[in-house]
Design a protein around this motif. Structure first.
Motif, PDB file in Angstrom:
ATOM      1  N   ALA A  35       0.804  -1.140   0.038  1.00 11.19           N
ATOM      2  CA  ALA A  35       0.103  -0.050  -0.011  1.00 11.19           C
ATOM      3  C   ALA A  35       0.972   1.347   0.086  1.00 11.19           C
ATOM      4  N   ASP A  36       1.927   1.211   0.892  1.00 16.21           N
ATOM      5  CA  ASP A  36       3.023   2.528   0.898  1.00 16.21           C
ATOM      6  C   ASP A  36       3.403   2.605  -0.603  1.00 16.21           C
ATOM      7  N   ALA A  37       3.754   1.403  -1.343  1.00 14.37           N
ATOM      8  CA  ALA A  37       4.383   1.626  -2.397  1.00 14.37           C
ATOM      9  C   ALA A  37       3.430   2.092  -3.570  1.00 14.37           C
ATOM     10  N   ALA A  38       2.175   1.804  -3.411  1.00 15.75           N
ATOM     11  CA  ALA A  38       1.007   2.203  -4.346  1.00 15.75           C
ATOM     12  C   ALA A  38       0.856   3.761  -4.163  1.00 15.75           C
ATOM     13  N   PHE A  39       0.885   4.165  -2.758  1.00 16.11           N
ATOM     14  CA  PHE A  39       0.676   5.647  -2.717  1.00 16.11           C
ATOM     15  C   PHE A  39       1.560   6.139  -2.898  1.00 16.11           C
ATOM     16  N   ARG A  40       3.141   5.948  -2.799  1.00 16.16           N
ATOM     17  CA  ARG A  40       4.252   6.736  -3.370  1.00 16.16           C
ATOM     18  C   ARG A  40       4.064   6.831  -4.954  1.00 16.16           C
ATOM     19  N   ASP A  41       3.782   5.677  -5.708  1.00 15.74           N
ATOM     20  CA  ASP A  41       3.649   5.834  -7.119  1.00 15.74           C
ATOM     21  C   ASP A  41       2.543   6.774  -7.585  1.00 15.74           C
ATOM     22  N   ALA A  42       1.421   6.913  -6.747  1.00 11.33           N
ATOM     23  CA  ALA A  42       0.283   7.820  -6.954  1.00 11.33           C
ATOM     24  C   ALA A  42       0.637   9.272  -6.821  1.00 11.33           C
ATOM     25  N   TRP A  43       1.364   9.429  -5.590  1.00 11.23           N
ATOM     26  CA  TRP A  43       2.036  10.840  -5.278  1.00 11.23           C
ATOM     27  C   TRP A  43       2.823  11.385  -6.355  1.00 11.23           C
ATOM     28  N   ILE A  44       3.970  10.469  -6.740  1.00 10.79           N
ATOM     29  CA  ILE A  44       4.543  10.694  -7.873  1.00 10.79           C
ATOM     30  C   ILE A  44       4.135  11.161  -8.947  1.00 10.79           C
ATOM     31  N   LYS A  45       3.013  10.524  -9.638  1.00 10.30           N
ATOM     32  CA  LYS A  45       2.155  10.603 -10.616  1.00 10.30           C
ATOM     33  C   LYS A  45       1.391  11.986 -10.665  1.00 10.30           C
ATOM     34  N   HIS A  46       0.809  12.229  -9.340  1.00  2.00           N
ATOM     35  CA  HIS A  46       0.208  13.486  -9.058  1.00  2.00           C
ATOM     36  C   HIS A  46       1.224  14.629  -9.423  1.00  2.00           C
ATOM     37  N   GLN A  47       2.154  14.512  -8.621  1.00  2.00           N
ATOM     38  CA  GLN A  47       3.203  15.863  -8.743  1.00  2.00           C
ATOM     39  C   GLN A  47       3.634  16.027 -10.422  1.00  2.00           C
ATOM     40  N   THR A  48       3.966  15.007 -10.943  1.00  2.00           N
ATOM     41  CA  THR A  48       4.218  14.910 -12.440  1.00  2.00           C
ATOM     42  C   THR A  48       3.140  15.587 -13.128  1.00  2.00           C
ATOM     43  N   THR A  49       1.807  15.218 -12.883  1.00  2.00           N
ATOM     44  CA  THR A  49       0.763  15.709 -13.458  1.00  2.00           C
ATOM     45  C   THR A  49       0.670  17.214 -13.171  1.00  2.00           C
ATOM     46  N   TYR A  50       0.856  17.414 -11.999  1.00  2.00           N
ATOM     47  CA  TYR A  50       0.524  18.862 -11.611  1.00  2.00           C
ATOM     48  C   TYR A  50       1.827  19.826 -12.362  1.00  2.00           C
ATOM     49  N   LEU A  51       2.961  19.281 -12.480  1.00  2.00           N
ATOM     50  CA  LEU A  51       4.097  19.945 -12.867  1.00  2.00           C
ATOM     51  C   LEU A  51       3.714  20.222 -14.421  1.00  2.00           C
ATOM     52  N   LEU A  52       3.357  19.133 -15.038  1.00  2.00           N
ATOM     53  CA  LEU A  52       3.041  19.525 -16.659  1.00  2.00           C
ATOM     54  C   LEU A  52       1.822  20.352 -16.701  1.00  2.00           C
ATOM     55  N   ALA A  53       0.888  20.334 -16.068  1.00  2.00           N
ATOM     56  CA  ALA A  53      -0.313  21.074 -16.226  1.00  2.00           C
ATOM     57  C   ALA A  53       0.209  22.550 -15.889  1.00  2.00           C
ATOM     58  N   ASP A  54       1.031  22.837 -15.049  1.00  2.14           N
ATOM     59  CA  ASP A  54       1.562  24.197 -14.736  1.00  2.14           C
ATOM     60  C   ASP A  54       2.553  24.483 -15.867  1.00  2.14           C
ATOM     61  N   GLU A  55       3.144  23.519 -16.336  1.00  2.00           N
ATOM     62  CA  GLU A  55       3.994  24.287 -17.682  1.00  2.00           C
ATOM     63  C   GLU A  55       3.077  24.428 -18.744  1.00  2.00           C
ATOM     64  N   LEU A  56       1.956  23.787 -19.227  1.00  2.00           N
ATOM     65  CA  LEU A  56       1.163  23.889 -20.043  1.00  2.00           C
ATOM     66  C   LEU A  56       0.470  25.449 -19.842  1.00  2.00           C
ATOM     67  N   ARG A  57       0.164  25.602 -18.548  1.00  8.05           N
ATOM     68  CA  ARG A  57      -0.568  26.874 -18.376  1.00  8.05           C
ATOM     69  C   ARG A  57       0.367  27.970 -18.694  1.00  8.05           C
ATOM     70  N   GLN A  58       1.629  27.631 -18.150  1.00 11.90           N
ATOM     71  CA  GLN A  58       2.419  28.669 -18.459  1.00 11.90           C
ATOM     72  C   GLN A  58       2.935  29.130 -19.789  1.00 11.90           C
ATOM     73  N   SER A  59       2.982  28.072 -20.657  1.00 17.89           N
ATOM     74  CA  SER A  59       3.367  28.260 -21.970  1.00 17.89           C
ATOM     75  C   SER A  59       1.970  28.676 -22.868  1.00 17.89           C
TER      76      SER A  59
END
Length: 127
Positions: A35-59
């Motif tokens: 469960a901890d590994a699944a949570f870490r993977d979900a958190w990493i995906k969430h952060q990556t998605t957030y950063l990509l969305a922020d870059e898209l907004r900025q561009s």
């Protein structure tokens, strides 16, 4: 009262319960690690998605700003900046490998900003 046979049965039941408890603890620990590994993977995906969305907004903000400047002035450097950002968004050019928005594209007179180390070569990564 119980006799020798009753005591053996009682010790056997306690030993079986202790073994069952240890087995449950091992199984629970394994499930917690999964469960901890699944949570870490979900958190990493969430952060990556957030950063990509922020870059898209900025561009998008950059494209809007550059277009508003380019249309009235007709500056060719601004048009080149627009095309560079669009090429990155259309996957015709590589995105920069360092984190952050695309706002530090070519500034005045096409000069590129210095990199973070300050070496002065102006190269801040691919793109």
């Amino acid at each position: 009262m119980f006799g020798a046979a009753g005591i053996r049965i009682a010790w056997g039941l306690m030993l079986a319960l202790a073994a069952l408890a240890v087995g449950c603890m091992i199984l629970g620990s394994d499930r917690m690690q999964q469960a901890d590994a699944a949570f870490r993977d979900a958190w990493i995906k969430h952060q990556t998605t957030y950063l990509l969305a922020d870059e898209l907004r900025q561009s998008s903000d950059d494209l809007t700003r550059l277009a508003r400047i380019h249309v009235p002035t007709g500056d060719a450097a601004r048009e080149a900046q627009d095309m560079a950002i669009l090429a990155i968004r259309n996957r015709l050019r590589h995105r920069r490998t360092i984190p952050g928005p695309w706002r530090d594209f070519h500034r005045h007179r096409g000069a590129r900003p210095r990199n973070a180390a300050g070496s002065g070569n102006g190269d801040r990564g691919q793109g």
